[in-house]
Design a protein around this motif. Structure first.
Motif, short mmCIF file in Angstrom:
data_model
loop_
_atom_site.label_atom_id
_atom_site.label_comp_id
_atom_site.label_asym_id
_atom_site.label_seq_id
_atom_site.Cartn_x
_atom_site.Cartn_y
_atom_site.Cartn_z
N GLY A 159 39.80 -7.30 36.84
CA GLY A 159 40.00 -5.70 36.82
C GLY A 159 40.35 -5.51 35.67
O GLY A 159 40.78 -5.94 34.73
N THR A 160 40.02 -3.95 35.32
CA THR A 160 40.37 -3.67 34.02
C THR A 160 41.70 -2.86 34.00
O THR A 160 42.20 -2.43 34.98
CB THR A 160 39.25 -2.60 33.43
N SER A 161 42.18 -2.96 32.72
CA SER A 161 43.65 -2.31 32.20
C SER A 161 43.41 -0.72 32.06
O SER A 161 44.39 -0.14 31.68
CB SER A 161 44.05 -2.86 31.61
N SER A 162 41.98 -0.34 31.94
CA SER A 162 41.65 1.00 31.41
C SER A 162 41.33 1.84 32.69
O SER A 162 40.86 1.51 33.53
CB SER A 162 40.83 0.92 30.30
N TYR A 195 40.83 2.04 42.18
CA TYR A 195 42.05 1.89 41.10
C TYR A 195 43.44 1.67 42.00
O TYR A 195 43.61 1.66 43.21
CB TYR A 195 42.14 3.21 40.30
N THR A 196 44.51 1.31 41.09
CA THR A 196 45.73 1.14 41.49
C THR A 196 46.21 2.61 41.46
O THR A 196 45.41 3.43 41.27
CB THR A 196 46.68 0.49 40.52
N ASP A 239 48.51 4.53 40.82
CA ASP A 239 48.76 5.42 39.43
C ASP A 239 47.50 5.52 38.50
O ASP A 239 47.50 6.24 37.65
CB ASP A 239 49.77 4.63 38.67
N GLY A 240 46.29 5.06 39.12
CA GLY A 240 45.00 5.19 38.18
C GLY A 240 44.98 4.38 36.89
O GLY A 240 44.29 4.27 36.21
N ALA A 241 46.05 3.36 36.69
CA ALA A 241 45.89 2.75 35.46
C ALA A 241 45.16 1.59 35.31
O ALA A 241 44.60 1.16 34.11
CB ALA A 241 47.49 2.28 35.24
N VAL A 242 44.96 0.96 36.44
CA VAL A 242 44.09 -0.24 36.52
C VAL A 242 42.91 -0.05 37.44
O VAL A 242 43.04 0.25 38.51
CB VAL A 242 44.92 -1.50 36.99
N ARG A 243 41.70 -0.27 36.58
CA ARG A 243 40.38 -0.37 37.66
C ARG A 243 40.20 -1.82 38.43
O ARG A 243 40.16 -2.77 37.64
CB ARG A 243 39.14 -0.10 36.61
N LEU A 244 40.23 -1.76 39.56
CA LEU A 244 39.87 -2.86 40.38
C LEU A 244 38.68 -3.43 40.66
O LEU A 244 38.34 -4.54 40.76
CB LEU A 244 40.91 -2.96 41.63
N PRO A 247 41.11 -11.71 45.45
CA PRO A 247 41.43 -10.87 46.58
C PRO A 247 42.72 -9.74 46.18
O PRO A 247 43.58 -9.94 45.53
CB PRO A 247 42.24 -11.63 47.56
N VAL A 248 42.53 -8.62 46.58
CA VAL A 248 43.60 -7.34 46.49
C VAL A 248 44.46 -7.57 47.42
O VAL A 248 44.29 -7.55 48.46
CB VAL A 248 42.93 -6.19 46.27
N GLY A 249 45.87 -7.70 47.11
CA GLY A 249 46.77 -7.56 47.93
C GLY A 249 47.26 -6.35 48.62
O GLY A 249 46.56 -5.17 48.27
N PRO A 250 48.05 -6.32 49.64
CA PRO A 250 48.61 -5.11 50.28
C PRO A 250 49.24 -4.08 49.46
O PRO A 250 49.94 -4.45 48.07
CB PRO A 250 49.76 -5.59 51.22
N GLY A 251 48.71 -2.89 49.50
CA GLY A 251 49.42 -1.98 48.70
C GLY A 251 49.01 -0.53 48.96
O GLY A 251 47.74 -0.41 49.70
#
Length: 254
Positions: free
Chosen positions: A106-109, A173-174, A176-181, A229-233
């Motif tokens: 995933g991207t950090s932007s 995204y996460t 907060d929108g900071a990380v593109r998954l 895999p993307v975890g719970p959240g």
């Protein structure tokens, strides 16, 4: 003159004089007290007035400029909806390059991907509104989240627009929108055109599913792309059509 004269004994006259002098002194003291009380009351009345004037002193507030927030209304509120023609194949749906700077998981932007410009003669971005949302607020472990994109002609005349999967994206995204998954076109880009004529107020809907794993724009160039895999959240989903981008909508993985 000081010696009392009269038919009564002198001590009676002395007592009368003492009482008169004492009464005069009492009256004098009362007058002094009354004058001081009136002066003190006048001073105490002026204090609240002074305090009131200080409390009611007008405060000037200079207006702040709105900056470029109005420009985000067209690209945010009517931002692009991904997942278009994505109904044709889960993650293997839309096309259009994802954002740059991605890592293997995933991207950090959170910068918006640069979509393709509108073809000549098609609906301008100002005539369309785009919204995307998860089909459920919460997905249980093992479920594949699904997202629905709605494209609406908010103009006053019918117009054509290519809604093909190569021009659509659905991005996760996460919170907060900071990380593109993930983006639905990272690993499964498609190029089929889907030109539609939308009457004023008419809508077009598309659905895409997500495997709940990360992806990156360089997915196709990697021999073995890493997809974790993307975890719970809590997360957000954003849709994009060309250069239009939707507002983020939250959803949860449990």
């Amino acid at each position: 003159m000081l010696e009392p004269n009269g038919p009564l004994p002198p001590e009676i006259y002395w007592r009368r004089r003492a009482l008169a002098i004492g009464g005069a002194i009492v009256v004098l003291l009362l007058m002094v007290w009354l004058i001081n009380s009136l002066r003190g009351g006048g001073d105490s009345e002026t204090d609240p007035a002074a305090a009131s004037s200080s409390l009611t002193t007008p405060v000037s507030i200079s207006p702040t400029a709105s900056g470029s927030s109005t420009s985000s209304g067209s690209s945010g509120g009517s931002g692009g909806g991904g997942g278009g023609a994505a109904a044709a194949g889960g993650e293997a749906s839309s096309g259009a390059s994802g954002s740059s700077g991605a890592s293997s998981s995933g991207t950090s932007s959170s910068a918006a991907p640069s979509g393709q410009p509108v073809a000549a003669g098609q609906c301008p971005d100002q005539s369309l509104a785009i919204k995307v949302a998860a089909d459920k607020p919460t997905y249980l472990a093992g479920e594949e989240p699904s997202f629905t994109t709605v494209v609406t002609n908010i103009g006053t005349t019918p117009c054509e627009r290519d809604l093909g999967s190569s021009l659509q994206q659905v991005l996760v995204y996460t919170i907060d929108g900071a990380v593109r998954l993930w983006s639905n076109i990272d690993c499964f880009p498609q190029s089929a055109a889907d030109v539609r004529t939308l009457a004023p107020g008419e809508q077009a809907q598309f659905t895409v599913k997500w495997s709940a794993k990360t992806s990156a724009p360089d997915c196709l160039t990697q021999p073995e792309p890493q997809r974790d895999p993307v975890g719970p959240g809590a997360y957000t989903v954003v849709g994009q059509l060309g250069q239009l981008r939707s507002a983020p909508e939250p959803f949860n993985l449990s």
